[in-house]
Motif scaffolding. Structure first.
Motif, PDB file in Angstrom:
ATOM      1  N   ILE A 239     -14.959   7.836  -2.008  1.00 24.27           N
ATOM      2  CA  ILE A 239     -13.811   7.985  -1.114  1.00 24.27           C
ATOM      3  C   ILE A 239     -13.058   9.260  -1.472  1.00 24.27           C
ATOM      4  CG2 ILE A 239     -13.579   5.503  -0.754  1.00 24.27           C
ATOM      5  CD1 ILE A 239     -11.173   5.537  -2.685  1.00 24.27           C
ATOM      6  N   ALA A 240     -12.310   9.777  -0.504  1.00 25.63           N
ATOM      7  CA  ALA A 240     -11.476  10.968  -0.698  1.00 25.63           C
ATOM      8  C   ALA A 240     -10.017  10.593  -0.472  1.00 25.63           C
ATOM      9  CB  ALA A 240     -11.886  12.071   0.270  1.00 25.63           C
TER      10      ALA A 240
ATOM     11  N   HIS B 246       0.834  -1.200   0.000  1.00 23.31           N
ATOM     12  CA  HIS B 246       0.000   0.000   0.000  1.00 23.31           C
ATOM     13  C   HIS B 246       0.871   1.254   0.000  1.00 23.31           C
ATOM     14  CE1 HIS B 246       0.613   0.361   4.436  1.00 23.31           C
ATOM     15  NE2 HIS B 246       0.480  -0.959   4.424  1.00 23.31           N
ATOM     16  N   SER B 247       0.495   2.205  -0.807  1.00 21.17           N
ATOM     17  CA  SER B 247       1.318   3.404  -0.990  1.00 21.17           C
ATOM     18  C   SER B 247       0.575   4.690  -0.695  1.00 21.17           C
ATOM     19  CB  SER B 247       1.848   3.454  -2.430  1.00 21.17           C
ATOM     20  OG  SER B 247       0.766   3.407  -3.351  1.00 21.17           O
ATOM     21  N   CYS B 248      -0.715   4.617  -0.407  1.00 20.09           N
ATOM     22  CA  CYS B 248      -1.498   5.810  -0.084  1.00 20.09           C
ATOM     23  C   CYS B 248      -2.620   5.427   0.868  1.00 20.09           C
ATOM     24  CB  CYS B 248      -2.091   6.443  -1.349  1.00 20.09           C
ATOM     25  SG  CYS B 248      -0.984   7.581  -2.234  1.00 20.09           S
ATOM     26  N   THR B 249      -3.345   6.450   1.314  1.00 15.68           N
ATOM     27  CA  THR B 249      -4.464   6.283   2.242  1.00 15.68           C
ATOM     28  C   THR B 249      -5.674   6.990   1.661  1.00 15.68           C
ATOM     29  OG1 THR B 249      -2.938   6.213   4.134  1.00 15.68           O
ATOM     30  CG2 THR B 249      -5.239   6.717   4.620  1.00 15.68           C
ATOM     31  N   ALA B 250      -6.862   6.510   1.981  1.00 17.92           N
ATOM     32  CA  ALA B 250      -8.097   7.158   1.546  1.00 17.92           C
ATOM     33  C   ALA B 250      -9.146   6.985   2.634  1.00 17.92           C
ATOM     34  CB  ALA B 250      -8.598   6.582   0.218  1.00 17.92           C
ATOM     35  N   ALA B 251     -10.253   7.708   2.513  1.00 19.94           N
ATOM     36  CA  ALA B 251     -11.312   7.636   3.519  1.00 19.94           C
ATOM     37  C   ALA B 251     -12.673   7.696   2.841  1.00 19.94           C
ATOM     38  CB  ALA B 251     -11.174   8.778   4.525  1.00 19.94           C
ATOM     39  N   VAL B 252     -13.633   7.004   3.411  1.00 22.22           N
ATOM     40  CA  VAL B 252     -15.003   7.018   2.891  1.00 22.22           C
ATOM     41  C   VAL B 252     -15.698   8.298   3.333  1.00 22.22           C
ATOM     42  CG1 VAL B 252     -17.199   5.783   2.816  1.00 22.22           C
ATOM     43  CG2 VAL B 252     -15.057   4.502   3.056  1.00 22.22           C
TER      44      VAL B 252
ATOM     45  N   ALA C  82      -4.407  21.816  -5.893  1.00 17.60           N
ATOM     46  CA  ALA C  82      -5.489  20.963  -6.400  1.00 17.60           C
ATOM     47  C   ALA C  82      -5.258  19.494  -6.047  1.00 17.60           C
ATOM     48  CB  ALA C  82      -5.605  21.117  -7.917  1.00 17.60           C
ATOM     49  N   ASP C  83      -4.429  19.233  -5.037  1.00 13.26           N
ATOM     50  CA  ASP C  83      -4.078  17.860  -4.692  1.00 13.26           C
ATOM     51  C   ASP C  83      -5.101  17.236  -3.727  1.00 13.26           C
ATOM     52  OD1 ASP C  83      -2.687  15.509  -4.713  1.00 13.26           O
ATOM     53  OD2 ASP C  83      -1.015  16.210  -3.476  1.00 13.26           O
ATOM     54  N   ILE C  84      -6.361  17.410  -4.046  1.00  7.77           N
ATOM     55  CA  ILE C  84      -7.476  16.767  -3.344  1.00  7.77           C
ATOM     56  C   ILE C  84      -8.352  16.121  -4.411  1.00  7.77           C
ATOM     57  CG2 ILE C  84      -9.518  17.086  -1.887  1.00  7.77           C
ATOM     58  CD1 ILE C  84      -8.174  19.502  -0.642  1.00  7.77           C
TER      59      ILE C  84
END
Length: 258
Positions: A87-88, A72-78, A135-137
């Motif tokens: 997810i974001a 895994h290289s990133c994280t996300a959230a519902v 804009a990194d969202i």
């Protein structure tokens, strides 16, 4: 109240060293714990600990670029949406999604809520054109990898509401997965403005893999780890683009398509 924080399996010696640091910090937190909003207790501001299983942490998950075998290289959230499938994360985490999967509540190789493939990506034109840090969202829609699942991801873990335009000194909680660890970390602290369009937070041990981690203010998503320097070049200071109208439009687009 003594914090019940136990180390998880880490894949590299660097992660084991980080675990020892975290356990030391946790022991300190247990001695000088402070009250948190809502009556919960926890470590002082700026102290990083293991994120305990539960509604808050289980909405967060690890992003795997090439299935579970690829790391895994990133994280996300519902986040909340009418179709319960959004997810974001950071825009730079969604560069390649053909084989990517999201695992909410991931711990020690276990995926208690299954694996979810990405079905749609919503990034700002400024990111697509020039990888503008402001804009990194980004947002994405997901569907279960297991075709037999007929429930949406938000039905299983819930979702965070969206809370743009927070005050510069808002208190934020960051939950994320370093790529060398098999469970999420949690840290809360006061944020500040690095620039009019970038927030900063001082939290140790938020190293590579925590990009895309939610910044939660009063239980709502107010940003994601990313932006300036891709979220930061040292694990002690992290950044998030300020979540404003542009990010809100992306969220609404993702929610509408779901």
């Amino acid at each position: 109240m003594i914090l019940d924080v136990l180390p998880r399996t880490a894949r590299r010696s660097r992660a084991r060293r980080a675990s020892r640091i975290l356990l030391s910090l946790t022991a300190m937190a247990a001695l000088i714990g402070v009250d948190l909003p809502g009556g919960a207790s926890g470590p002082p501001l700026g102290v990083t600990v293991w994120a305990q299983p539960g509604a808050e942490a289980d909405r967060v998950g690890a992003l795997f670029a090439n299935g579970l075998d690829g790391g895994h290289s990133c994280t996300a959230a519902v986040v909340r949406s009418a179709d319960r499938d959004v997810i974001a994360t950071a825009a730079h985490c969604l560069a390649k999604t053909d084989n990517a999967v999201f695992a909410p509540g991931y711990r020690d190789g276990e995926t208690p809520y299954g694996l979810w493939r990405i079905t749609g990506v919503f990034v700002a034109p400024e990111w697509t054109a020039g990888q503008e840090p402001d804009a990194d969202i980004a947002f994405a829609t997901v569907a279960p990898v297991d075709a037999g699942r007929n429930r949406r991801i938000e039905d299983l873990v819930g979702g965070y509401p969206i809370a743009p335009e927070q005050a510069p000194r808002a208190r934020a909680t960051v939950i994320g997965y370093p790529s060398t660890m098999e469970a999420p970390l949690r840290c809360a602290n006061r944020t500040g403005l690095h620039s009019p369009t970038q927030r900063r937070i001082a939290c140790p041990d938020l190293s590579g893999g925590t990009s895309g981690s939610p910044w939660l203010v009063d239980g709502a998503l107010a940003g994601v780890l990313g932006g300036f320097e891709g979220g930061g070049t040292v694990p002690e200071i992290s950044y998030s683009a300020v979540m404003g109208g542009r990010a809100l439009e992306l969220y609404r687009a993702a929610a509408a398509v779901g």
